[in-house]
Write an enzyme that holds these catalytic residues in place. Sequence first.
Site, short mmCIF file in Angstrom:
data_model
loop_
_atom_site.label_atom_id
_atom_site.label_comp_id
_atom_site.label_asym_id
_atom_site.label_seq_id
_atom_site.Cartn_x
_atom_site.Cartn_y
_atom_site.Cartn_z
N GLU A 149 0.96 -1.10 0.11
CA GLU A 149 -0.07 -0.11 0.05
C GLU A 149 1.03 1.34 0.07
OE1 GLU A 149 -3.47 -0.07 2.73
OE2 GLU A 149 -3.91 -1.95 2.10
C1 LIG Z 1 3.37 -9.47 0.62
C2 LIG Z 1 2.77 -8.61 -0.35
C3 LIG Z 1 1.42 -8.53 -0.67
C4 LIG Z 1 0.82 -7.46 -1.94
N1 LIG Z 1 -0.47 -7.58 -2.25
C5 LIG Z 1 -0.51 -6.86 -3.27
C6 LIG Z 1 -2.21 -6.96 -3.63
O1 LIG Z 1 -2.96 -7.76 -3.27
N2 LIG Z 1 -2.16 -6.22 -4.99
C7 LIG Z 1 -1.53 -5.74 -5.59
O2 LIG Z 1 -1.59 -5.17 -6.68
N3 LIG Z 1 0.01 -5.66 -5.14
C8 LIG Z 1 0.22 -6.18 -4.01
N4 LIG Z 1 1.75 -6.07 -3.63
C9 LIG Z 1 2.45 -4.98 -4.22
C10 LIG Z 1 2.92 -3.80 -3.39
O3 LIG Z 1 1.77 -2.90 -3.21
C11 LIG Z 1 4.25 -3.50 -4.06
O4 LIG Z 1 5.25 -4.42 -3.48
C12 LIG Z 1 4.59 -2.18 -3.57
O5 LIG Z 1 3.65 -1.08 -4.45
C13 LIG Z 1 6.01 -1.56 -3.88
O6 LIG Z 1 6.58 -2.14 -5.08
P1 LIG Z 1 7.78 -3.13 -5.43
O7 LIG Z 1 7.59 -3.98 -4.43
O8 LIG Z 1 7.90 -3.53 -6.72
O9 LIG Z 1 8.93 -2.11 -5.04
P2 LIG Z 1 9.61 -1.29 -5.87
O10 LIG Z 1 8.80 -0.26 -6.50
O11 LIG Z 1 10.67 -1.82 -6.56
O12 LIG Z 1 10.52 -0.11 -4.85
C14 LIG Z 1 11.63 -0.49 -4.31
C15 LIG Z 1 12.00 0.56 -3.13
O13 LIG Z 1 12.10 1.85 -3.97
C16 LIG Z 1 11.39 2.75 -3.14
N5 LIG Z 1 10.81 3.89 -4.21
C17 LIG Z 1 10.32 3.68 -5.45
N6 LIG Z 1 10.13 4.65 -5.83
C18 LIG Z 1 10.60 5.76 -4.93
C19 LIG Z 1 10.49 7.29 -5.22
N7 LIG Z 1 9.99 7.91 -6.19
N8 LIG Z 1 10.92 7.92 -4.19
C20 LIG Z 1 11.63 7.29 -3.29
N9 LIG Z 1 11.66 5.71 -3.02
C21 LIG Z 1 11.01 5.13 -4.11
C22 LIG Z 1 10.21 2.14 -2.61
O14 LIG Z 1 9.96 2.71 -1.35
C23 LIG Z 1 10.94 0.91 -2.17
O15 LIG Z 1 11.61 1.08 -0.82
C24 LIG Z 1 2.03 -6.74 -2.39
C25 LIG Z 1 3.40 -6.77 -2.12
C26 LIG Z 1 3.76 -7.91 -1.20
C27 LIG Z 1 5.11 -7.78 -0.75
#
Ligand SMILES: Cc1cc2nc3c(=O)[nH]c(=O)nc-3n(C[C@H](O)[C@H](O)[C@H](O)COP(=O)(O)OP(=O)(O)OC[C@H]3O[C@@H](n4cnc5c(N)ncnc54)[C@H](O)[C@@H]3O)c2cc1C
Length: 823
Positions: free
Chosen positions: A501
């Site tokens: 989220e």
């Molecule tokens: C257990 C679990 C359940 C989930 N459930 C769902 C679900 O039901 N439905 C769904 O659609 N998604 C779901 N997600 C996805 C979740 O919302 C994403 O993991 C989240 O949005 C982050 O994306 P990412 O993991 O690809 O990280 P990335 O986007 O790769 O980010 C990596 C890091 O970079 C940082 N970052 C990225 N951009 C910026 C910026 N502009 N400025 C500063 N920092 C930045 C982030 O804060 C993070 O620390 C789930 C994820 C997990 C792990």
Amino acid sequence: MMGLLQIVVMLLVVGFCAYQRMAMKKAMIINAVALVVLWIHGGFTWGLFISLLIFAVVATFYLLPDLRIDWISRKAYLFMQKVLPPMNETEKTALEAGDVWWEGDLFRGNPDWNKMLTIAKPALTEEEQSFVDNETEELCSMLDDWDIVHKRKDLPAEVWQFIKDKGFLGMIIPKEYGGKGFSALAHSTVVTKIATRSGSAAVTVMVPNSLGPGELLLHYGTQEQKDHYLPRLAKGEEIPCFALTSPVAGSDAGAIPDKGIVCKGEYQGKEVLGIKLTWNKRYITLAPVATIVGLAFKLYDPDNLIGDKEDYGITCALIPADHPGVEIGQRHLPMNQAFMNGTTTGKDVFIPMDMLIGGQEFAGQGWRMLMESLAAGRSISLPAMGTAVAKLSYRMTGAYSLVREQFKTPIGRFEGVEEAMARIAGLAYRTEASRVMTAGAVDLGIKPSVVSAIAKYHMTEMGREIMNHSMDIHGGRAIIMGERNYLANGYMSQPIGITVEGANILTRNLMIFGQGAIRCHPYVFREMLAAQMEDTEEGVKRFDSLLFRHIGYGVSNFARTFALGLSASKFAKKPVGGQTGKYYQHLTRMSSALALTSDIAMGILGGDLKRKERLSARLADVLSHLYMCSAVLKYYQDNDRPLADLPYVKWNMEYGLHKIQEAFYDFYENFPIKAVGKVLRFIAFPYGKSYSYPSDRLEQEIVKPMMQNCEIRDRITEYAYVGKTADDVTGRVELAFLKVLAADEVRRKLRKAMKAGELDKHATNMERIEQAIEKGIINAEEQQILVDAEEARMDVIQVDDYSHEEISGVVEDKPKKKKSKSS
Ligand SMILES: Cc1cc2nc3c(=O)[nH]c(=O)nc-3n(C[C@H](O)[C@H](O)[C@H](O)COP(=O)(O)OP(=O)(O)OC[C@H]3O[C@@H](n4cnc5c(N)ncnc54)[C@H](O)[C@@H]3O)c2cc1C
């Protein structure tokens, strides 16, 4: 000399008007009167001349708007157009989503505390309370997190059935559709309680009730969709998931590559208008067991079949999982937790138009729908998870710290342990206060987008910090995994709340202040919209009126910040008397400094502030701590100011003000124009740092109740599920705690006898009890109390051990129950 005096008097008059945020007309009259009085009493000096000149310039611009526009506003308007980064639709939608609430007051520098204090106290209805006390209690008693996480990797079938039958999956669905129709506070309380028992079960319950098909259908679904799906979701006949995240788009969810092309196709034997969809999603909670998949994708209409646009943008559909072409993939294993999470894909899957949430009318509205739902949803589930960690840690760590002894002393009595316990105690109060206030806002019909980001970020971070302290205090007892360990699964799962989220780094650095500053500022967003208007003349006109009010606002913030700094906050109003009154004053002062600092930062850095994430994050911290401090004050007032809470309130205020001060200092230190940083620091903190971290003594006060069986311990840990029996994972700690407390008096007798040399210092506790009864130091009843406490204590400090086969996965029928000899 008289000239200087006149200037000083005029500065004070202007400062007074600015401090009071007086309307321009009224301020001009007061200043004119002051000038006349100074002229009569002091004569026409150079000081009066300068004052008159400035007054004349300001009055001219005030009275002649056309001149003002030509000389100032148009130029500022063109400059603003140049420096502002272009705002795309996705950003604009994200910025506009949700409402500004109490955080608006805190951002604008002059919070109306009475407004906050008169917001009705959030409370559960009788029905909600009963659901928490009965159904949720029963569910918790059915949950064995070790069994769920390490053996089954799933909830037991009877737990799934109970969750469905009792309506846990339909808490937010209105009664008319067969749901519970619960408030956000009730939803949050139920999730909190379940999460104190099993994170995996809490996530399972949380997801259908938060951002997902249920929520989206409620707000945007067609009547037909609502009538069909909501009753089925409420009864658990349908299990929903919502798929937004793709391998290439996580945080940057607006960049999903998943797409749908409007076309004609065959559905149920007929040719209908629909969408050919291709997607590849991962991390989707509940996907492996979902019967309906909410899907976000980008919609294109190259043949203009539904309108004259080709690119519609993000759109949401609700597709049965058994629809031809929908692939539900394999499970992920998120931090070894057992809730269902996995992938879904589809290639050229044809769906009819009426599978769009809200129907064709809502084509391209997906991003807005998601942002609006997130604005409210983020206020509930993840803050509840953070609060659960706090409540369970407060109760269990407090109890364990009394029961576990080293150096013949309960470990909670060591100052080093006490320091870690103080963080747990203080933050537990803070999380509960913030949870109640934030969920309460949602129940007022507000979608608090900035507050929800604050709550999501800080409450998951506080959960993580509290968990770390709890782990440290428990030592090996929390590290050795097994049936007896009530912390390790929670510890493992902390990064999940941090990531979902809106991942936390992004939430703090980009969203809280980035969105907060623009949404909460009285003028900036409207100025930005004016700068983007196609009709330049109309844009300049609107911009002019906003700009001059903005300047007045800036002058006022300057005057207020400096005056409040000089007076050590004494000029600010107190809405209440007593020991907490001064905290309102300090918070008003820091709020004023935030308003001034934000304006200067935005004015100097413009669009660059968005890229200067570390600067934004520090101002985000200021806004967040202002919010959480106000939540603590409100919680205290709403609970009729219990005396026992006072140390907790003081700790939270001192902790919050100190954090605010550190954030400001770091901001000023790192501001790209050093001189500006220094001047701002002087205005906000004219005497240097004003706020210290809570004292050791205060920390001792808030730790004490953690190791006592008292009312405030029960209140802070209300809704933490604790087992009832001595063979339960948490029940054994609670019961041992009570027995050790009950034995306190008698143990004192033993200690006295030991000091007098009547008992062997080197004997074990049990041996000493034997000696004491033999020597008549204690009677049989007292002996029993001591033995009970000692047995319970010995049981609590045990950890699990397993055969190599059990650990390596070749599971025997029953794990050997041999306990380790060492603790
Ligand atoms: C257990 C679990 C359940 C989930 N459930 C769902 C679900 O039901 N439905 C769904 O659609 N998604 C779901 N997600 C996805 C979740 O919302 C994403 O993991 C989240 O949005 C982050 O994306 P990412 O993991 O690809 O990280 P990335 O986007 O790769 O980010 C990596 C890091 O970079 C940082 N970052 C990225 N951009 C910026 C910026 N502009 N400025 C500063 N920092 C930045 C982030 O804060 C993070 O620390 C789930 C994820 C997990 C792990």
